[in-house]
Design a protein around this motif. Structure first.
Motif, mmCIF file in Angstrom:
data_model
loop_
_atom_site.group_PDB
_atom_site.id
_atom_site.type_symbol
_atom_site.label_atom_id
_atom_site.label_comp_id
_atom_site.label_asym_id
_atom_site.label_seq_id
_atom_site.Cartn_x
_atom_site.Cartn_y
_atom_site.Cartn_z
ATOM 1 N N GLU A 30 13.931 15.561 -15.160
ATOM 2 C CA GLU A 30 13.554 15.170 -13.800
ATOM 3 C C GLU A 30 13.633 13.654 -13.641
ATOM 4 O O GLU A 30 14.186 13.143 -12.655
ATOM 5 C CB GLU A 30 12.139 15.660 -13.514
ATOM 6 C CG GLU A 30 11.628 15.346 -12.124
ATOM 7 C CD GLU A 30 10.201 15.822 -11.941
ATOM 8 O OE1 GLU A 30 9.952 16.529 -10.948
ATOM 9 O OE2 GLU A 30 9.335 15.492 -12.794
ATOM 10 N N LYS A 31 13.121 12.920 -14.613
ATOM 11 C CA LYS A 31 13.136 11.460 -14.562
ATOM 12 C C LYS A 31 14.553 10.916 -14.719
ATOM 13 O O LYS A 31 14.982 10.046 -13.931
ATOM 14 C CB LYS A 31 12.246 10.889 -15.661
ATOM 15 C CG LYS A 31 12.246 9.366 -15.713
ATOM 16 C CD LYS A 31 11.321 8.843 -16.805
ATOM 17 C CE LYS A 31 11.340 7.313 -16.866
ATOM 18 N NZ LYS A 31 10.434 6.786 -17.918
ATOM 19 N N VAL A 32 15.283 11.410 -15.685
ATOM 20 C CA VAL A 32 16.634 10.902 -15.953
ATOM 21 C C VAL A 32 17.567 11.211 -14.789
ATOM 22 O O VAL A 32 18.366 10.359 -14.364
ATOM 23 C CB VAL A 32 17.174 11.478 -17.274
ATOM 24 C CG1 VAL A 32 18.639 11.106 -17.467
ATOM 25 C CG2 VAL A 32 16.349 10.972 -18.457
ATOM 26 N N PHE A 33 17.484 12.422 -14.227
ATOM 27 C CA PHE A 33 18.294 12.761 -13.055
ATOM 28 C C PHE A 33 17.930 11.876 -11.872
ATOM 29 O O PHE A 33 18.791 11.443 -11.103
ATOM 30 C CB PHE A 33 18.104 14.231 -12.676
ATOM 31 C CG PHE A 33 18.779 15.213 -13.598
ATOM 32 C CD1 PHE A 33 19.899 14.855 -14.324
ATOM 33 C CD2 PHE A 33 18.304 16.507 -13.732
ATOM 34 C CE1 PHE A 33 20.541 15.757 -15.170
ATOM 35 C CE2 PHE A 33 18.929 17.422 -14.562
ATOM 36 C CZ PHE A 33 20.045 17.048 -15.282
ATOM 37 N N SER A 42 23.380 11.864 -18.769
ATOM 38 C CA SER A 42 23.886 12.638 -19.912
ATOM 39 C C SER A 42 22.765 13.462 -20.520
ATOM 40 O O SER A 42 21.580 13.130 -20.406
ATOM 41 C CB SER A 42 24.464 11.697 -20.974
ATOM 42 O OG SER A 42 23.429 10.951 -21.605
ATOM 43 N N LEU A 43 23.140 14.554 -21.168
ATOM 44 C CA LEU A 43 22.141 15.391 -21.835
ATOM 45 C C LEU A 43 21.488 14.630 -22.986
ATOM 46 O O LEU A 43 20.325 14.867 -23.315
ATOM 47 C CB LEU A 43 22.806 16.678 -22.343
ATOM 48 C CG LEU A 43 23.439 17.573 -21.261
ATOM 49 C CD1 LEU A 43 23.963 18.856 -21.884
ATOM 50 C CD2 LEU A 43 22.442 17.888 -20.151
ATOM 51 N N ARG A 44 22.223 13.714 -23.570
ATOM 52 C CA ARG A 44 21.655 12.887 -24.632
ATOM 53 C C ARG A 44 20.522 12.017 -24.089
ATOM 54 O O ARG A 44 19.488 11.851 -24.746
ATOM 55 C CB ARG A 44 22.741 12.007 -25.249
ATOM 56 C CG ARG A 44 22.229 11.088 -26.361
ATOM 57 C CD ARG A 44 23.344 10.258 -26.943
ATOM 58 N NE ARG A 44 22.854 9.341 -27.972
ATOM 59 C CZ ARG A 44 23.617 8.498 -28.642
ATOM 60 N NH1 ARG A 44 24.928 8.430 -28.384
ATOM 61 N NH2 ARG A 44 23.094 7.697 -29.559
ATOM 62 N N GLN A 45 20.701 11.462 -22.888
ATOM 63 C CA GLN A 45 19.649 10.658 -22.272
ATOM 64 C C GLN A 45 18.385 11.482 -22.066
ATOM 65 O O GLN A 45 17.269 10.995 -22.275
ATOM 66 C CB GLN A 45 20.130 10.095 -20.933
ATOM 67 C CG GLN A 45 21.124 8.958 -21.036
ATOM 68 C CD GLN A 45 21.635 8.530 -19.673
ATOM 69 O OE1 GLN A 45 22.150 9.339 -18.901
ATOM 70 N NE2 GLN A 45 21.485 7.250 -19.361
ATOM 71 N N ILE A 46 18.565 12.728 -21.658
ATOM 72 C CA ILE A 46 17.413 13.607 -21.439
ATOM 73 C C ILE A 46 16.693 13.863 -22.750
ATOM 74 O O ILE A 46 15.462 13.785 -22.836
ATOM 75 C CB ILE A 46 17.866 14.938 -20.799
ATOM 76 C CG1 ILE A 46 18.437 14.681 -19.401
ATOM 77 C CG2 ILE A 46 16.704 15.934 -20.748
ATOM 78 C CD1 ILE A 46 19.091 15.891 -18.765
ATOM 79 N N GLU A 48 16.689 12.045 -25.464
ATOM 80 C CA GLU A 48 16.044 10.831 -25.958
ATOM 81 C C GLU A 48 14.803 10.494 -25.136
ATOM 82 O O GLU A 48 13.787 10.036 -25.677
ATOM 83 C CB GLU A 48 17.038 9.662 -25.921
ATOM 84 C CG GLU A 48 18.156 9.804 -26.954
ATOM 85 C CD GLU A 48 19.164 8.674 -26.876
ATOM 86 O OE1 GLU A 48 19.112 7.905 -25.884
ATOM 87 O OE2 GLU A 48 20.012 8.560 -27.781
ATOM 88 N N GLU A 49 14.852 10.724 -23.818
ATOM 89 C CA GLU A 49 13.687 10.480 -22.967
ATOM 90 C C GLU A 49 12.523 11.388 -23.362
ATOM 91 O O GLU A 49 11.349 10.992 -23.287
ATOM 92 C CB GLU A 49 14.053 10.714 -21.498
ATOM 93 C CG GLU A 49 12.917 10.542 -20.512
ATOM 94 C CD GLU A 49 12.391 9.119 -20.439
ATOM 95 O OE1 GLU A 49 11.177 8.965 -20.198
ATOM 96 O OE2 GLU A 49 13.172 8.167 -20.608
ATOM 97 N N ALA A 50 12.862 12.592 -23.791
ATOM 98 C CA ALA A 50 11.833 13.549 -24.216
ATOM 99 C C ALA A 50 11.350 13.277 -25.631
ATOM 100 O O ALA A 50 10.407 13.929 -26.094
ATOM 101 C CB ALA A 50 12.374 14.967 -24.116
ATOM 102 N N GLY A 51 12.001 12.335 -26.339
ATOM 103 C CA GLY A 51 11.629 12.050 -27.718
ATOM 104 C C GLY A 51 12.011 13.171 -28.666
ATOM 105 O O GLY A 51 11.396 13.353 -29.722
ATOM 106 N N GLN A 52 13.041 13.906 -28.272
ATOM 107 C CA GLN A 52 13.482 15.063 -29.050
ATOM 108 C C GLN A 52 14.665 14.675 -29.940
ATOM 109 O O GLN A 52 15.711 14.279 -29.456
ATOM 110 C CB GLN A 52 13.891 16.199 -28.099
ATOM 111 C CG GLN A 52 14.401 17.450 -28.750
ATOM 112 C CD GLN A 52 13.425 18.060 -29.730
ATOM 113 O OE1 GLN A 52 13.690 18.136 -30.941
ATOM 114 N NE2 GLN A 52 12.276 18.490 -29.218
#
Length: 258
Positions: A30-33, A42-46, A48-52
């Motif tokens: 939600e934040k990255v979009f 990118s899915l990578r950004q998501i 990394e934002e989730a700390g996953q």
């Protein structure tokens, strides 16, 4: 007015009952979009934002970008739309069979977004996410069929309340209203996030009430002489029944008094 503004506690629906890694990824998306665009992120950004750190986590929980979008909408839009349905039905009850006023319809469209925004514990990104989603027309239309039933009720009510306006004009003004409401609320969401504790909710309500008033005024505006002339000119070249039937009535003098 105060009663309409007050956020209420409600029981979580099954659509909202996600937790753990899936919830973390949904909130991160939600934040990255919101910040980078639905297709630009990118899915990578998501991840990394989730700390996953698990590179296959998004594929495991969602499988596609569209499934991530649906997870966000199920979490946010379903309860907002349920609020809109309830507000709409109450307005219908009070109207006792008469068409709703434009102001009532605009309030049904706007207030559930406002109640969501001010009912959250911390400033979020959902309204800004919606702005980005609506820029991706085909994706938005796809999900609007599943999560836009409340707004479709508003559109039907506007057509009922404005029988003297061409259907195409009502739909065009409806899209302009969606843009005005969503972008206006996204701006308030951004200001709330930036100002933190210094954010003044009372000032935000001034903005919200003015957006409702402006969108109602847009719907209530009569067709201008220039618009009517453009309809007549176009109808000489094309078959435009959604414009010309109503425009002919207004030309005869039965619509301008509305």
């Amino acid at each position: 007015m105060a009663a309409a503004r007050k956020p209420t506690r409600r029981k979580k629906s099954k659509a909202e009952e996600i937790s753990g890694t899936k919830l973390e990824l949904t909130l991160a998306a939600e934040k990255v979009f919101a910040m980078n665009g639905v297709q630009g992120a990118s899915l990578r950004q998501i991840r990394e934002e989730a700390g996953q750190k698990n590179e296959s986590a998004i594929h495991y929980y969602f499988g596609s970008r569209e499934a991530i979008i649906e997870s966000i909408l199920a979490m946010r839009s379903k309860p907002i739309d349920a609020d809109r349905h309830a507000m709409f039905e109450e307005a219908r009850r009070q109207a006792a069979g008469k068409p709703l006023s434009t102001e009532q319809i605009m309030r049904c469209g706007m207030m559930p977004l406002a109640r969501y925004l001010f009912g959250t514990q911390e400033p979020g990104y959902y309204l800004r996410f919606l702005v980005q989603l609506r820029m991706e027309r085909s994706t938005w239309l796809h999900f609007n069929e599943m999560y836009g039933a409340g707004m479709e009720k508003c559109l039907d009510a506007l057509k009922e309340a404005k029988p003297y306006l061409p259907k195409a004009i009502v739909e065009q003004r409806f899209l302009s209203m969606l843009f005005m409401h969503t972008n206006g609320m996204a701006t308030i969401e951004r200001i709330q996030s930036e100002k933190g504790e210094s954010f003044r909710r009372e000032e935000a309500w001034i903005r919200i009430e003015d957006i409702i008033a402006c969108s109602a005024a847009m719907y209530d505006a009569p067709l201008s002489p220039e618009t009517l002339e453009a309809i007549r000119g176009a109808s000489e070249l094309y078959d435009l029944p959604s414009y010309t039937d109503i425009a002919m009535i207004q030309k005869a003098g039965t619509g301008d008094d509305q």
